[in-house]
Scaffold this motif. Structure first.
Motif, short mmCIF file in Angstrom:
data_model
loop_
_atom_site.label_atom_id
_atom_site.label_comp_id
_atom_site.label_asym_id
_atom_site.label_seq_id
_atom_site.Cartn_x
_atom_site.Cartn_y
_atom_site.Cartn_z
N ARG B 318 0.83 -1.20 0.00
CA ARG B 318 0.00 0.00 0.00
C ARG B 318 0.87 1.25 0.00
NH1 ARG B 318 -3.22 -2.45 4.25
NH2 ARG B 318 -2.36 -0.83 5.58
N ALA B 319 1.98 1.19 0.73
CA ALA B 319 2.89 2.35 0.77
C ALA B 319 3.53 2.58 -0.60
CB ALA B 319 3.96 2.14 1.84
N GLN B 320 3.88 1.48 -1.28
CA GLN B 320 4.46 1.60 -2.62
C GLN B 320 3.45 2.26 -3.57
OE1 GLN B 320 7.60 0.35 -3.94
NE2 GLN B 320 8.07 0.43 -1.76
N LEU B 321 2.21 1.80 -3.49
CA LEU B 321 1.16 2.35 -4.35
C LEU B 321 0.94 3.83 -4.02
CD1 LEU B 321 -1.20 2.30 -6.34
CD2 LEU B 321 -2.61 1.23 -4.58
N ALA B 322 0.88 4.13 -2.73
CA ALA B 322 0.66 5.53 -2.34
C ALA B 322 1.80 6.42 -2.84
CB ALA B 322 0.53 5.63 -0.82
N ALA B 323 3.03 5.90 -2.78
CA ALA B 323 4.17 6.69 -3.24
C ALA B 323 4.08 6.97 -4.74
CB ALA B 323 5.47 5.96 -2.91
N LEU B 351 -8.42 10.30 -11.86
CA LEU B 351 -7.93 8.98 -12.24
C LEU B 351 -6.92 8.48 -11.21
CD1 LEU B 351 -8.10 6.89 -14.55
CD2 LEU B 351 -6.21 8.10 -15.66
N VAL B 352 -6.00 9.34 -10.81
CA VAL B 352 -5.00 8.96 -9.81
C VAL B 352 -5.71 8.65 -8.48
CG1 VAL B 352 -2.92 9.63 -8.56
CG2 VAL B 352 -3.26 10.41 -10.91
N ALA B 353 -6.67 9.49 -8.11
CA ALA B 353 -7.37 9.28 -6.84
C ALA B 353 -8.09 7.92 -6.85
CB ALA B 353 -8.37 10.41 -6.60
N TYR B 354 -8.67 7.58 -7.98
CA TYR B 354 -9.37 6.30 -8.12
C TYR B 354 -8.40 5.13 -7.90
CZ TYR B 354 -11.74 2.44 -10.47
OH TYR B 354 -12.30 1.23 -10.77
N ALA B 358 -7.00 1.90 -3.47
CA ALA B 358 -6.51 0.60 -3.01
C ALA B 358 -5.35 0.76 -2.03
CB ALA B 358 -6.09 -0.25 -4.21
N ALA B 359 -4.78 1.97 -1.94
CA ALA B 359 -3.67 2.18 -1.00
C ALA B 359 -4.17 2.37 0.43
CB ALA B 359 -2.85 3.40 -1.43
N ARG B 360 -5.50 2.59 0.58
CA ARG B 360 -6.03 2.78 1.94
C ARG B 360 -6.20 1.44 2.64
NH1 ARG B 360 -9.84 6.78 -0.29
NH2 ARG B 360 -8.45 8.32 -1.19
#
Lengths: 361, 361
Positions: B318-323, B351-354, B358-360
């Motif tokens: 999730r951290a990787q995705l958030a980064a 689009l990025v927010a969507y 999954a990072a939450r």
């Protein structure tokens, strides 16, 4: 022929090696490019250089370069300009050869052919998935190769004309392969359908080779590349017709061909298709039965087929080949203009004459 | 999301249909193009139009068009110029979508996947040889599509820049597929190797899409397309990371994914690879054993795997995705300039927010 095909061989090979080396920069993807080098005949399956490189004839890139030279001479370019255009044509020659080889990699999978130039086909060494993917990579690399011509002074507009021609040609190749596979599944291929198929599958790329060479050699002319396009088209058709003739009537001395080889492998080539359309009804039925049988033809079958084809197809096929060779020579004369005495004109005439030999009785 | 992806859907589909119709002119090759239309979700296996077309999300061409619009606004283009550039970008958007689909046709063969968007994959309907060849044809058609941008006023030099980028991107896709197949045959894929693979296989084409759109939208700018390239790269990596996260931790409600689906199919994705590198030794050994076993994992295995991955990989992934999502938003801000309040900026941020959801936790 060695004189005609050999003249630019070192130039072409250096250019191909430059293109591959430019892409193959990361150890992680080395075997991916190694597979390409294997297919091109430079290395073995362990990626070690071959003592005797097994490159093909490099006919298509040679056509690009001879056509470029002829067109430059015909357009009155001086020696310095001729050399510049030759230098611009080299990446295009590499692109054409890579397109040809990408299609061979995929054709071998599609046709189940296990040997290529006497070595195991790429898919037999690394499996179908890798071979499909490596063929795709070579296709992309072919396109990338072309842009180096722009770095060497070809105008952006001309480069787009050539890239667009190469793209359209690739689509023709695929259409030809589609027609070839559709024909295999069908029983009523006519000579016209067969000629349409080889026009796409074989002649289109030769036509592209001579057109690309002619366009780079004489960028200000429309007539010279157009005449060279006609030349390449006729040469390509003649080339396939010669192959079909030698597949049945080759003497043992002729390279890589054995007499009636295509009949033993039940290949459906022009002489067979012509006989299926024009032999007496009883012969047509027996020919069809031999081709449809699950077992290989017996020696008696082969003798019978040779007899039928000799009577119905041999002279007709030779006449077709002779007509294409004559069309090629005529187009070449139009392309030459004042350059008819040049080395390039002589080389391309010699190439046609070599192909035309199979048209003699 | 439907608002972002739906906005240009009709434009994109019309453009794709124009490209196919332009090539599909000969009854002899109709089924060859029919296979392409089947794969694109327009017709059934008898080439009859589908009542409910099964086109994919058309994400990549939408990225081209939104990026074009954003870049044009950011560069201060007036409304007429914005429309012209949108019109120029349409063929490029079609080219990107055709490249994506050619690679799907071949990937399905290479990976033995029998279903694509819930319908039989092309190779399952017409066989591998036809599917390889039709994929090649779609690759060539993608390239041909691009040249229409020049007819619509894109400069020849820019067109070559974009064609060259698309060629290099196709080579990256093949390298990525090579690395993916090599990883499957290997036991020691690290997270770094996996990220390198998805950078080539997934992110490269998204990066190409946003770069191409940005270049057409702001042809005089270097900074805007460069920022959009960074945006596309981060978005592409995030997109694959999201897919990997949802492949294991999807709620039933999330489209097309079932919880632990990738574990049941023993897919080697980022959470698994991270666990293979960082879980306690005993867990690593048991994870490896479950993945290597010839039978499918039991429900107990799945529960165990979920437990290990939850402890070692979930937060890290999730951290990787958030980064990556943060990097995408930063790059987008750089690209926007004075256009940060535009529809295009809002759409791309959405689009990025969507993807970031999954990072939450």
């Amino acid at each position: 022929m060695q004189r005609v095909l050999g003249r630019f061989q070192d130039d072409i090979l250096s250019e191909l090696r430059r293109v591959l080396a430019g892409a193959d920069a990361d150890p992680l993807t080395r075997p991916f490019y190694g597979q390409m080098a294997y297919h091109l005949g430079w290395v073995d399956a362990q990626f070690q250089p071959l003592a005797q490189p097994a490159t093909g004839k490099l006919l298509r890139p040679a056509l690009v370069l001879w056509s470029c030279q002829l067109a430059a001479r015909a357009a009155g370019a001086d020696a310095v300009t001729q050399r510049q255009r030759h230098h611009q044509a080299l990446p295009a020659a590499a692109a054409v050869e890579l397109v040809h080889n990408f299609s061979l990699i995929h054709d071998d999978i599609e046709d189940g052919d296990r040997l290529r130039h006497g070595r195991p086909a790429l898919w037999c060494v690394w499996g179908e998935p890798q071979a499909i993917n490596t063929g795709d990579g070579m296709f992309a690399l072919a396109r990338l190769a072309l842009w180096e011509s722009v770095a060497r002074g070809l105008s952006a507009k001309k480069a787009i004309t050539l890239a667009s021609l190469l793209d359209a040609t690739c689509l023709r190749l695929c259409e030809g392969q589609y027609r070839d596979m559709a024909a295999e599944a069908s029983d009523d291929v006519t000579p016209d359908l067969y000629l349409d198929m080889i026009a796409r599958k074989t002649a289109a790329l030769m036509r592209a080779a001579t057109t690309i060479g002619g366009t780079i050699g004489a960028p200000a002319s429309k007539a010279i590349p157009a005449a060279l396009a006609q030349f390449g088209q006729a040469l390509g058709l003649a080339f396939q017709m010669r192959d079909d003739l030698l597949g049945i009537w080759a003497a043992h001395s002729e390279l890589g061909k054995s007499p009636a080889g295509d009949l033993r492998r039940k290949k459906v080539t022009l002489p067979v298709i012509h006989a299926l359309a024009h032999a007496p009804a009883a012969d047509r039925a027996r020919l069809r039965a031999i081709y449809r049988a699950s077992e290989a033809p017996s020696d008696a079958d082969i003798a019978y087929l040779l007899d039928v084809l000799e009577q119905t197809s041999h002279a007709w096929c030779r006449a077709q080949l002779a007509a294409q060779c004559a069309a090629a020579q005529t187009a070449l004369t139009h392309a030459c203009g004042p350059a008819s005495g040049s080395d390039a004109a002589e080389a391309l005439r010699a190439l046609v004459a070599y192909i035309a030999i199979a048209a003699r009785a």
